[in-house]
Write a protein that holds these residues in place. Structure first.
Motif, PDB file in Angstrom:
ATOM      1  N   HIS A 758       0.827  -1.210   0.000  1.00  0.00           N
ATOM      2  CA  HIS A 758       0.000   0.000   0.000  1.00  0.00           C
ATOM      3  C   HIS A 758       0.863   1.263   0.000  1.00  0.00           C
ATOM      4  CE1 HIS A 758      -3.361   2.644   0.847  1.00  0.00           C
ATOM      5  NE2 HIS A 758      -2.714   3.097   1.935  1.00  0.00           N
ATOM      6  N   ASP A 759       1.924   1.253   0.833  1.00  0.00           N
ATOM      7  CA  ASP A 759       2.811   2.424   0.869  1.00  0.00           C
ATOM      8  C   ASP A 759       3.478   2.649  -0.490  1.00  0.00           C
ATOM      9  OD1 ASP A 759       2.108   2.678   3.486  1.00  0.00           O
ATOM     10  OD2 ASP A 759       3.885   1.626   4.263  1.00  0.00           O
ATOM     11  N   LEU A 760       3.988   1.574  -1.100  1.00  0.00           N
ATOM     12  CA  LEU A 760       4.617   1.700  -2.408  1.00  0.00           C
ATOM     13  C   LEU A 760       3.638   2.216  -3.442  1.00  0.00           C
ATOM     14  CD1 LEU A 760       6.793  -1.553  -2.504  1.00  0.00           C
ATOM     15  CD2 LEU A 760       7.586   0.793  -2.173  1.00  0.00           C
ATOM     16  N   THR A 761       2.446   1.644  -3.390  1.00  0.00           N
ATOM     17  CA  THR A 761       1.423   2.075  -4.343  1.00  0.00           C
ATOM     18  C   THR A 761       1.053   3.531  -4.134  1.00  0.00           C
ATOM     19  OG1 THR A 761       0.551  -0.187  -4.300  1.00  0.00           O
ATOM     20  CG2 THR A 761      -0.859   1.496  -5.253  1.00  0.00           C
ATOM     21  N   GLN A 762       1.006   3.965  -2.827  1.00  0.00           N
ATOM     22  CA  GLN A 762       0.672   5.359  -2.542  1.00  0.00           C
ATOM     23  C   GLN A 762       1.736   6.302  -3.124  1.00  0.00           C
ATOM     24  OE1 GLN A 762      -2.147   5.977  -1.036  1.00  0.00           O
ATOM     25  NE2 GLN A 762      -1.985   8.199  -0.995  1.00  0.00           N
ATOM     26  N   LYS A 763       3.027   5.929  -2.927  1.00  0.00           N
ATOM     27  CA  LYS A 763       4.108   6.766  -3.470  1.00  0.00           C
ATOM     28  C   LYS A 763       4.043   6.816  -4.988  1.00  0.00           C
ATOM     29  CE  LYS A 763       7.363   5.962   0.324  1.00  0.00           C
ATOM     30  NZ  LYS A 763       8.682   5.390   0.727  1.00  0.00           N
ATOM     31  N   GLU A 764       3.829   5.665  -5.613  1.00  0.00           N
ATOM     32  CA  GLU A 764       3.743   5.643  -7.072  1.00  0.00           C
ATOM     33  C   GLU A 764       2.574   6.473  -7.554  1.00  0.00           C
ATOM     34  OE1 GLU A 764       3.490   1.594  -8.165  1.00  0.00           O
ATOM     35  OE2 GLU A 764       5.590   1.119  -7.703  1.00  0.00           O
ATOM     36  N   GLN A 766       1.295   9.089  -6.068  1.00  0.00           N
ATOM     37  CA  GLN A 766       1.622  10.514  -5.921  1.00  0.00           C
ATOM     38  C   GLN A 766       2.547  10.978  -7.054  1.00  0.00           C
ATOM     39  OE1 GLN A 766       3.249  10.917  -1.997  1.00  0.00           O
ATOM     40  NE2 GLN A 766       1.240  10.615  -0.960  1.00  0.00           N
ATOM     41  N   GLU A 767       3.587  10.124  -7.369  1.00  0.00           N
ATOM     42  CA  GLU A 767       4.473  10.476  -8.472  1.00  0.00           C
ATOM     43  C   GLU A 767       3.714  10.554  -9.786  1.00  0.00           C
ATOM     44  OE1 GLU A 767       7.586  11.344  -8.586  1.00  0.00           O
ATOM     45  OE2 GLU A 767       7.914  11.178  -6.432  1.00  0.00           O
ATOM     46  N   ASP A 768       2.849   9.579 -10.010  1.00  0.00           N
ATOM     47  CA  ASP A 768       2.056   9.579 -11.244  1.00  0.00           C
ATOM     48  C   ASP A 768       1.153  10.790 -11.311  1.00  0.00           C
ATOM     49  OD1 ASP A 768       3.250   7.230 -11.974  1.00  0.00           O
ATOM     50  OD2 ASP A 768       1.618   5.924 -11.258  1.00  0.00           O
ATOM     51  N   SER A 769       0.571  11.162 -10.169  1.00  0.00           N
ATOM     52  CA  SER A 769      -0.329  12.323 -10.172  1.00  0.00           C
ATOM     53  C   SER A 769       0.439  13.627 -10.486  1.00  0.00           C
ATOM     54  CB  SER A 769      -1.041  12.436  -8.821  1.00  0.00           C
ATOM     55  OG  SER A 769      -0.095  12.660  -7.780  1.00  0.00           O
ATOM     56  N   ARG A 770       1.680  13.760  -9.911  1.00  0.00           N
ATOM     57  CA  ARG A 770       2.471  14.964 -10.217  1.00  0.00           C
ATOM     58  C   ARG A 770       2.872  14.976 -11.681  1.00  0.00           C
ATOM     59  NH1 ARG A 770       4.683  13.944  -4.986  1.00  0.00           N
ATOM     60  NH2 ARG A 770       6.422  12.761  -5.893  1.00  0.00           N
ATOM     61  N   ARG A 771       3.310  13.811 -12.201  1.00  0.00           N
ATOM     62  CA  ARG A 771       3.699  13.754 -13.610  1.00  0.00           C
ATOM     63  C   ARG A 771       2.517  14.066 -14.515  1.00  0.00           C
ATOM     64  NH1 ARG A 771       5.413   9.135 -13.423  1.00  0.00           N
ATOM     65  NH2 ARG A 771       3.726   7.975 -14.427  1.00  0.00           N
ATOM     66  N   CYS A 776      -0.541  17.500 -18.107  1.00  0.00           N
ATOM     67  CA  CYS A 776      -1.822  18.161 -18.386  1.00  0.00           C
ATOM     68  C   CYS A 776      -1.638  19.680 -18.578  1.00  0.00           C
ATOM     69  CB  CYS A 776      -2.800  17.904 -17.244  1.00  0.00           C
ATOM     70  SG  CYS A 776      -3.392  16.181 -17.190  1.00  0.00           S
ATOM     71  N   ASP A 777      -0.794  20.293 -17.745  1.00  0.00           N
ATOM     72  CA  ASP A 777      -0.555  21.736 -17.911  1.00  0.00           C
ATOM     73  C   ASP A 777       0.084  22.018 -19.276  1.00  0.00           C
ATOM     74  OD1 ASP A 777      -1.574  22.070 -15.392  1.00  0.00           O
ATOM     75  OD2 ASP A 777       0.396  22.107 -14.390  1.00  0.00           O
ATOM     76  N   HIS A 778       1.053  21.184 -19.680  1.00  0.00           N
ATOM     77  CA  HIS A 778       1.702  21.371 -20.969  1.00  0.00           C
ATOM     78  C   HIS A 778       0.714  21.191 -22.117  1.00  0.00           C
ATOM     79  CE1 HIS A 778       4.879  21.492 -23.904  1.00  0.00           C
ATOM     80  NE2 HIS A 778       4.540  20.266 -24.363  1.00  0.00           N
ATOM     81  N   ARG A 779      -0.132  20.161 -21.988  1.00  0.00           N
ATOM     82  CA  ARG A 779      -1.137  19.924 -23.033  1.00  0.00           C
ATOM     83  C   ARG A 779      -2.138  21.075 -23.109  1.00  0.00           C
ATOM     84  NH1 ARG A 779      -2.695  13.490 -22.409  1.00  0.00           N
ATOM     85  NH2 ARG A 779      -0.657  12.668 -23.103  1.00  0.00           N
TER      86      ARG A 779
END
Length: 994
Positions: A758-764, A766-771, A776-779
């Motif tokens: 769960h912790d690993l998935t949470q970190k991934e 968060q990283e995916d959401s920032r990326r 999305c901003d660039h698009r």
């Protein structure tokens, strides 16, 4: 509310089936069996859902229905396949219906799956409905009923099974001692049906652990019913080790093999009950189907059904399931044999005839309830007479009567001494004169017993009285005497028994045994001629006894009963015959009136030859009996005492009489000696009674100790079973606890792993959401730039569209103006016409070319058609010529007959017409003559007119026949019949012109 009818119908409706395989060559038949009666449905098509739509019904009354429900008589449905070619019948499966589920209320049909089905994969079933209906025909019989007689069977048309009655019953023939099954003219053989109860094991398992393991006063015994006769075994008191002698119950049946097998197939199973008093502890069913099998040959060997059958407790008693080695069983052997065959041993190594056998020809053994009330068994050995009452000291009246008898003997001896000379007494042998005093009277003559005489022991047990027809109770006492046994005094039952209406009472002190010697033919002759008459007396509160009835025991039935080997010495075997019966007690003055019913058991034992010896017989009984009594005993009368002694020999007559030699002294001395002997006997009896009581107490203690031990063993077995269950439950709980601990550890490990994941998935995430946010901003920025460029392009394109529309409108105006200018010129119109003509020319040339091709094709087809038509015409002409040649003779004959018939018909019609015309002319002539008078006649005018009309009709008929024949297409103008018709038509036309 209408009363229920006593007559009922059991209706079984067989509606349809399902899941049957399709077989066009076979058909299905359902056979229903109930109480030995078989009914069948009509054959139906063997398909997936066969439609039977058939009702089968059996008639019976409510009482019979109740009996069948108690006996759990089943309704068995068997499904068969029938081959239409080979007529072979094969069993597909069966269904068993419980009679108790059949109610008078209509129920919905149910599907019953076939048991032991041949079609195992498809599981076929039948839709069946059952109901109880009132038999209206039996309840309200029609006054105008007509019953036709049965037609006599044709010789060789009916088989043996077709001639068997639908319902066979065993009819008792009392005077012959057997049952008859079937019509008397078809009963040619005598059979013996025997039932042997040999042994029993594990009977204590039928007693619940909560109930005390002890027998009632009557003990335990086996009970069953054989052809309406209630049979009980000898009682035993120990269930742990049942000790009883195997007994055989036999009935003699007069019938034939086919009738007897059909009768046994209709009988229900033989139910054997283990009883204690009025209660049944368990029962088993012994099927008699093997005895009724057609393959059994009763001519040479016996049919036997044997084995150890499991006793099932009643349904009201709930017992835990038992393993196979602890099941209570009873060993039973049922044998059916011809009377000429000797009985065969059965039940493996056990001999079912180790003890005395119980033969019941037409007799009825006591029922379980009666057996519980009676203290005497059904069959007693001759040496088991009940003990006599303890003797008492002689009273003063008995001593006075004895002294008076001695005084009478003294006077008779003195009178003889005065008349005769001194010497031996009259009838006294020399040996007696020389000897001393004897205890037997010298006046008693000696009887010599021949060496061919037999020693017999006859015992009679008057068991019970019942079925009293009198309205008031009586104090019943039975009395009888039979001088042939050497007992001139009457034998009586004592004390009186109160007998009430519709009640059966056991008789105490009713067993008596007689030992005597006789010749066998003398015994048979006496038993055949002289019956034993038993008197029924009422010893009530009235002043005197009253004779209520007489019962005649025919002793010759005892001689015709089965002989069994009795216990005795090996050198001198003894044979025993036993007969048991219930006889009516009739009124003394009105023999047809029945007062009560007496149940008795008579036993005759032949103990073998007697050695030649002399027996002294008293004068009072010398001329009354042909047999020599050896001993007799009765519970109500002690054995007769010895005769007093008298002086013997000449010395006794001549010697002086002293005080010790007087009869009074000897009588007193003998009386004192008899008193001492009786006292010793009384003391011995008391000691024996004490010994018996002690033995009974020891046996009772041993039995109760055994019962307690059995109860302890049973409880120990139950506790062991419970302990095993608890051990199993504990082991299961331990296993479950271990499994739970392992599952808990596994769950904790999984929780840790899941938390890390769960912790690993949470970190991934968060990283995916920032990326994704950056992307999305660039698009969005790119899309905004594209939108701006698209707006600019859109404005430019709109401007181009507006410019193009303006140019299009300008060009359209110019083109319109040009068209108007061109249409005004004439060469333009001519050019257009030339173009149209050119198109028409091309079209016409194309049509011409296609027409030419079609013409050539049709010419070719026409040529082939003409050739084919020529071939067909030639073939048809050949066929027509063949047919014409074949039918020429027939047509010629037909033409001749037709012409002859036509000629005759035309001649007849012409004659009729001529006669009619002639009559009409005559009539007209008469009328004309009457009206005008005589005038010149023209005879040829009217007939010529009529002849012309008939010729016209004949010509039209010929023309019509010719046209009809030509229209059929069979005849042509070249045929002879058409040519003949044309010739006749021409002649008719020629005649008409003339």
């Amino acid at each position: 509310m209408a009363a229920k009818s006593d007559q009922l119908l059991i209706v079984v409706s067989i509606l349809e089936g399902r899941h049957f395989p399709k077989s066009p060559r076979l058909s299905l038949v359902v056979q229903a069996s109930f109480d030995g009666e078989h009914l069948e449905t009509d054959p139906v098509e063997h398909r997936e859902q066969p439609q039977f739509s058939t009702e089968l019904a059996w008639e019976l009354d409510r009482k019979t229905l109740h009996q069948h429900r108690l006996q759990r008589t089943p309704i068995k449905l068997q499904c068969f396949t029938l081959d239409s070619i080979s007529k072979k019948k094969e069993n597909v499966g069966y269904i068993v219906l419980d009679l108790r589920s059949v109610q008078e209320v209509r129920q919905e049909p149910r599907w019953y799956q076939l048991l032991s089905s041949r079609y195992t994969k498809q599981k076929p079933a039948l839709l069946i409905a059952t109901i109880l209906e009132n038999d209206s025909k039996a309840a309200e019989p029609s006054p105008e009923t007509f019953k036709a007689k049965k037609a006599p069977p044709r010789q060789g048309s009916a088989s043996v099974t077709d001639l068997l009655p639908d319902k066979l019953e065993a009819q008792l023939i009392p005077d012959q001692g057997y049952h008859q099954v079937g019509p008397a003219d078809r009963c040619t053989d005598m059979f013996v049906l025997s039932v042997t109860v040999a042994f029993a094991t594990k009977l204590e398992q039928l007693i619940p652990s909560t109930k005390k393991l002890s027998a009632e006063d009557s003990g335990f015994f086996f009970y069953y019913s054989l052809l309406g006769n209630d049979i009980t075994s000898e009682p035993f008191h120990n269930l742990l080790s049942p000790d009883f002698e195997p007994e055989r119950a036999s009935v003699r049946i007069r019938s034939s093999k086919q009738l007897l097998q059909a009768f046994l197939s209709q009988q229900p199973s033989l139910q054997i009950h283990l009883c204690c008093g009025n209660h049944s502890l368990g029962s088993t069913d012994v099927s008699l189907s093997a005895l009724a099998a057609a393959s059994v040959d009763l001519q040479d060997k016996a049919a036997i059904v044997e084995g150890a059958f499991i006793l099932q407790p009643p349904k009201r008693i709930k017992l835990p399931p038992l393993p196979a080695d602890l099941q209570p069983t009873v060993g039973v052997a049922v044998t059916l044999r011809r009377e000429e065959l000797a009985p065969q041993p059965s039940l493996g190594k056990k001999d079912p005839i180790r003890g005395p056998s119980l033969h019941v020809p037409p007799a009825v053994a006591p029922s379980a309830e009666q057996r519980a009330q009676s203290s005497s068994p059904v069959q007693k050995p001759p040496d088991s007479s009940p003990p006599l009452p303890p003797p008492s000291s002689p009273t003063e009246s008995e001593a006075e009567s004895l002294l008076e008898e001695l005084e009478l003997h003294k006077k008779q001896a003195a009178a003889a001494a005065d008349v005769e000379d001194p010497g031996p007494l009259l009838g006294q042998p020399e040996s007696a004169a020389d000897g001393g005093a004897s205890s037997i009277s010298v006046s008693a003559p000696k009887v010599s017993i021949p060496s061919s005489a037999h020693h017999y022991c006859f015992s009679l047990d008057l068991h019970s009285l019942g079925k009293l027809s009198l309205p008031h109770p009586i104090a019943a006492t039975l009395r009888y005497s039979y001088q042939f046994f050497g007992s001139s005094g009457p034998i009586m039952t004592n004390p009186p028994v109160e007998l009430q209406r519709n009640m059966e009472a056991s008789l105490p002190q009713s067993y008596c045994a007689f030992d005597f010697a006789s010749l066998p033919h003398q015994l048979q002759d006496t038993f055949l001629r002289v019956p034993l008459v038993v008197e029924l007396w009422d010893r009530g509160s009235s002043s005197r006894d009253q004779l209520m009835g007489l019962a005649s025991i025919q002793l010759h039935h005892l001689l015709s009963s089965e002989k069994t080997r009795s216990t005795g010495s090996a050198l001198e075997p003894s044979w025993r015959q036993t007969h048991q019966d219930r006889i009516p007690v009739v009124h003394p003055q009105r023999p047809t009136e029945r007062v009560a019913e007496l149940s008795y058991v008579a036993t005759l034992e032949d103990l073998g030859f007697i050695k030649a010896k002399e027996i002294l017989v008293s004068d009072s009984s010398q001329n009354e009996r042909p047999a020599v009594p050896l001993s007799s005993s009765h519970p109500t009368a002690p054995k007769p005492s010895l005769q007093p002694t008298v002086p013997q020999g000449p010395a006794a007559l001549t010697a002086p009489i002293t005080t010790r030699d007087t009869l009074e002294y000897r009588a007193a001395l003998e009386l004192e000696m008899w008193k001492e002997e009786q006292e010793d006997l009384f003391d011995d009896q008391l000691r024996q009674k004490e010994l018996r009581h002690m033995q009974a107490l020891a046996e009772e203690w041993k039995k109760r100790d055994g019962e307690r031990e059995a109860l302890v063993k049973k409880k120990e077995l139950e506790f062991n079973l419970l302990e095993e269950k608890l051990q199993k439950m504990l082991s299961d709980l331990e296993k479950r606890e271990k499994q739970l601990a392992e599952a808990e550890l596994q769950t904790q490990r999984l929780q840790r792993e899941l938390k890390v994941e769960h912790d690993l998935t949470q970190k991934e995430l968060q990283e995916d959401s920032r990326r994704l946010q950056r992307e999305c901003d660039h698009r969005v920025a790119l899309e905004r730039e594209k939108v701006r460029l698209m707006e600019e392009e859109r404005g430019r394109l709109l401007q181009q569209i507006a410019d193009g529309e303006s140019r299009y409108k300008q060009l359209e105006k110019e083109f319109q103006l040009y068209r108007e200018q061109q249409n005004v010129r004439p060469e333009f119109r001519l050019q257009s016409e030339v173009n149209l003509l050119t198109l028409e020319k091309v079209e016409l040339e194309r049509k011409l070319e296609s027409t030419t091709k079609s013409k050539l094709h049709y010419k070719q087809q026409w040529g082939r058609a003409l050739k084919e038509l020529a071939r067909f015409k030639q073939r048809e002409q050949e066929n027509a010529m063949a047919r014409l040649k074949k039918q020429q003779a027939e047509l010629e004959a037909m033409r001749l007959r037709y012409l002859a018939t036509e000629e005759k018909e035309s001649v007849r019609q012409d004659r009729q017409e001529l006669d009619g015309i002639r009559n009409e002319l005559n009539r007209l002539k008469k009328q004309e003559e009457e009206r005008l008078g005589p005038a010149p006649a023209e005879p040829d005018s009217a007939p010529s007119l009529n002849l012309n009309e008939s010729a016209e009709e004949h010509l039209s008929r010929l023309l019509e026949e010719r046209d009809t024949l030509l229209r059929t297409g069979v005849y042509t103008h070249e045929d002879r019949i058409i040519a003949e018709l044309n010739r006749q038509i021409q002649e008719a036309m020629r005649d008409r012109k003339l």
